[in-house]
Design a protein around this motif. Structure first.
Motif, PDB file in Angstrom:
ATOM      1  N   SER A 187       0.699  -1.162   0.007  1.00 49.22           N
ATOM      2  CA  SER A 187       0.140  -0.157   0.013  1.00 49.22           C
ATOM      3  C   SER A 187       0.963   1.413  -0.044  1.00 49.22           C
ATOM      4  O   SER A 187       2.152   1.098   0.276  1.00 49.22           O
ATOM      5  CB  SER A 187      -0.980   0.035   1.151  1.00 49.22           C
ATOM      6  OG  SER A 187      -0.179  -0.037   2.217  1.00 49.22           O
ATOM      7  N   HIS A 188       0.321   2.464  -0.099  1.00 50.30           N
ATOM      8  CA  HIS A 188       1.087   3.854  -0.154  1.00 50.30           C
ATOM      9  C   HIS A 188       0.368   4.557   0.822  1.00 50.30           C
ATOM     10  O   HIS A 188      -0.666   4.951   0.981  1.00 50.30           O
ATOM     11  CB  HIS A 188       0.575   4.605  -1.489  1.00 50.30           C
ATOM     12  CG  HIS A 188       0.886   3.731  -2.956  1.00 50.30           C
ATOM     13  ND1 HIS A 188       2.065   3.384  -3.191  1.00 50.30           N
ATOM     14  CD2 HIS A 188      -0.033   3.542  -3.938  1.00 50.30           C
ATOM     15  CE1 HIS A 188       1.892   2.532  -4.317  1.00 50.30           C
ATOM     16  NE2 HIS A 188       0.602   2.819  -4.838  1.00 50.30           N
ATOM     17  N   LEU A 189       0.925   4.227   1.981  1.00 49.00           N
ATOM     18  CA  LEU A 189       0.518   4.903   3.237  1.00 49.00           C
ATOM     19  C   LEU A 189       0.651   6.408   3.332  1.00 49.00           C
ATOM     20  O   LEU A 189       1.841   7.071   2.824  1.00 49.00           O
ATOM     21  CB  LEU A 189       1.245   4.286   4.480  1.00 49.00           C
ATOM     22  CG  LEU A 189       0.966   4.713   5.749  1.00 49.00           C
ATOM     23  CD1 LEU A 189      -0.423   4.194   5.842  1.00 49.00           C
ATOM     24  CD2 LEU A 189       1.733   4.268   6.927  1.00 49.00           C
ATOM     25  N   THR A 190      -0.406   7.148   3.292  1.00 48.19           N
ATOM     26  CA  THR A 190      -0.266   8.696   2.970  1.00 48.19           C
ATOM     27  C   THR A 190      -0.814   9.282   4.403  1.00 48.19           C
ATOM     28  O   THR A 190      -1.528   8.933   5.373  1.00 48.19           O
ATOM     29  CB  THR A 190      -1.342   8.966   2.065  1.00 48.19           C
ATOM     30  OG1 THR A 190      -2.822   8.585   2.407  1.00 48.19           O
ATOM     31  CG2 THR A 190      -1.168   8.169   0.911  1.00 48.19           C
ATOM     32  N   ASP A 191      -0.612  10.558   4.460  1.00 45.15           N
ATOM     33  CA  ASP A 191      -1.164  11.760   5.554  1.00 45.15           C
ATOM     34  C   ASP A 191      -2.515  11.523   5.619  1.00 45.15           C
ATOM     35  O   ASP A 191      -3.185  11.398   6.606  1.00 45.15           O
ATOM     36  CB  ASP A 191      -0.590  12.870   5.358  1.00 45.15           C
ATOM     37  CG  ASP A 191       0.915  13.001   5.513  1.00 45.15           C
ATOM     38  OD1 ASP A 191       1.559  12.352   6.095  1.00 45.15           O
ATOM     39  OD2 ASP A 191       1.518  13.959   4.764  1.00 45.15           O
ATOM     40  N   LYS A 192      -3.231  11.524   4.327  1.00 45.48           N
ATOM     41  CA  LYS A 192      -4.720  11.433   4.502  1.00 45.48           C
ATOM     42  C   LYS A 192      -5.365  10.469   5.063  1.00 45.48           C
ATOM     43  O   LYS A 192      -6.294  10.482   5.889  1.00 45.48           O
ATOM     44  CB  LYS A 192      -5.187  11.649   2.874  1.00 45.48           C
ATOM     45  CG  LYS A 192      -6.643  12.195   2.928  1.00 45.48           C
ATOM     46  CD  LYS A 192      -6.942  12.303   1.390  1.00 45.48           C
ATOM     47  CE  LYS A 192      -8.412  13.150   1.371  1.00 45.48           C
ATOM     48  NZ  LYS A 192      -8.684  13.577  -0.012  1.00 45.48           N
TER      49      LYS A 192
END
Length: 503
Positions: free
Chosen positions: A141-146
């Motif tokens: 996954s691409h772990l994001t701030d959002k």
């Protein structure tokens, strides 16, 4: 107590020219609130766990959409809006929920939204600001701030191949229950390790690192530790491995521990990555020891968004005159249809593969006998059963057996071959179109397994992937992406608390 559950999952290869549309979900798995009435697969195991645990506590369970598609290119706008909209609509129709648990992938990209999971979670949070929101993610996954800002809890799969989906679902449920009850106050933080690669967790240094994460999770005040491996074939700004730590109301501890583990992981970068062989070198391994040799056609893994119809490895094997081998799964609906029309026992000349584009290589004309045609088969991925579509078994001269199907899916298990009648114990080589998910089951029948850096849509040449949106340098494209390890700190990102403040 009301629990709301849903799944929306696909992994996007932004370099793939085939869009992910509603048809991709329809042919793989699309259910409107009924997924837990069927046996589980990888991305529905969590729903089964959550329903069972909630009903044991006499909670009300509202089950929404379950939509799963095999990885391909970006999801069309119409498809994403319809599927995400259905989840939000169901949540509104049931009057919201106390706890909301979602099984998402983490690497879904649409035509108009780069961070689909962050978008869904933000809309869920806006609709139910006081709910406890938890999400289970695939580790690619691409772990994001959002994502962190919109949720209370994030737990990744920790194993690759993924055989811990149920365990992670249980962990997330228990943490969400404790959060809602006020027993804990989760604070999340992540650290960008500046690494873009793949990591097999079943052996060596990577297995040891997973154990190290588990040990760290037992420390006082630490609630969860997981690693987002990232999905390398996605040109998005948040691509790459990120370490995630959740603590009980200790945001500074979460940030420091995420950085410490993240830098520890970076220090192990050479040890946790796998060596991949060019086709020529891999074929040189064939016959060097007795028993079955397993070759992974990594470049044509449909589970990473490759077409599944590449012929590079097959062409090289035929050119060498190799015999008595099996290979699959080749995605070629046209050949499947021709064989269905001709029937079992027919002898035909078919043009196999190489149809999707340049990355798939050349189509190969083959004289074949149709040995079998099966519909409705599945293969195990962990405890779940994944569909295979219609499967055709073709035999060439020299005891060469090929599996061709009409549903893009990678090989997970030897039963993909065995259940149609191909006896792998009698073969010298089997070539599987897969990256790592095949590894566990095939290691039970062979100790002679090689990952092949074949050309294709998922070729493992990570230093050469054209990642134009990532701002920070990364390894292996750059030997030392932290210019000054002592001072060049990529500050860990931390999340909202249960009081909706950003730490």
């Amino acid at each position: 107590m009301k629990l709301f559950i849903a799944t929306l999952s696909t992994e996007t290869n932004t370099f793939c020219t085939m869009p992910t549309a509603m048809s991709g979900f329809q042919e793989y798995f699309l259910r409107h609130g009924t997924a837990t009435q069927e046996p589980p697969n990888l991305m529905t195991e969590a729903l089964h766990v959550w329903r069972e645990k909630a009903e044991a506590l006499d909670w009300q369970v509202v089950e929404s959409l379950t939509a799963i598609a095999e990885p391909a290119g970006p999801t069309t706008r119409a498809c994403y809006d319809a599927l995400s909209g259905e989840i939000l609509s169901d949540l509104a129709d049931c009057g919201g929920a106390d706890i909301i648990l979602l099984q998402l992938h983490g690497a879904m990209v649409s035509e108009h939204i780069e961070d689909c999971e962050g978008d869904i979670l933000a809309r869920v949070r806006a609709q139910c600001p006081d709910a406890t929101v938890g999400v289970s993610l695939d580790l690619h996954s691409h772990l994001t701030d959002k994502m962190l800002e919109a949720s209370d809890l994030i737990v990744h799969f920790r194993e690759y191949p993924h055989d811990d989906a149920s365990a992670c679902a249980t962990e997330l449920f228990d943490l969400a229950q404790r959060t809602y009850a006020g027993e804990i106050t989760p604070r999340m933080a992540f650290f960008d390790t500046r690494m873009v690669n793949l990591y097999l967790t079943k052996a060596g240094a990577m297995k040891e690192f997973v154990a190290e994460m588990a040990a760290t999770q037992t420390n006082p005040g630490v609630l969860s530790v997981s690693l987002s491996h990232g999905f390398p074939w996605a040109d998005v700004k948040d691509v790459g491995a990120r370490m995630l730590v959740i603590t009980d109301d200790h945001p500074d501890m979460a940030a420091l521990l995420a950085e410490w583990l993240g830098r520890r992981f970076f220090d192990l970068r050479e040890d946790v990555t796998t060596d991949y062989l060019p086709i020529r070198d891999a074929l040189n391994k064939v016959g060097t020891r007795p028993g079955l040799c397993v070759l992974a056609d990594m470049g044509d893994n449909s589970g990473g968004g490759a077409p599944g119809d590449a012929t590079h490895v097959l062409e090289a094997m035929l050119a060498r005159g190799l015999t008595n081998f099996a290979s699959g799964l080749f995605w070629d609906p046209g050949v499947v249809r021709i064989c269905q029309d001709a029937g079992v026992g027919s002898r035909l000349t078919v043009r196999l593969g190489g149809k999707t584009g340049v990355v798939s290589g050349n189509p190969i004309d083959l004289n074949v006998t149709v040995m079998g045609i099966e519909t409705g088969l599945g293969q195990h991925l962990g405890t779940g059963l994944e569909p295979m579509g219609t499967v055709v078994w073709l035999r060439l001269k020299g005891e060469i057996d090929l599996l061709v199907n009409d549903l893009r899916v990678q090989v997970y298990h030897p039963e993909a071959f065995e259940q149609v009648g191909i006896r792998l114990a009698e073969k010298s080589v089997v070539v599987v179109k897969s990256l790592f998910h095949f590894y566990g089951p095939f290691s039970q029948i062979s100790d002679h397994i090689f990952q092949v850096a074949s050309p294709g849509g998922t070729q493992p040449a990570f230093q050469n992937i054209a990642l134009t949106k990532r701002k920070l340098p990364y390894w292996p494209a750059v030997a030392q992406p932290f210019a000054d390890p002592a001072r060049d700190l990529d500050a860990p990102k931390s999340s909202r608390s249960t009081a909706n403040s950003v730490q």
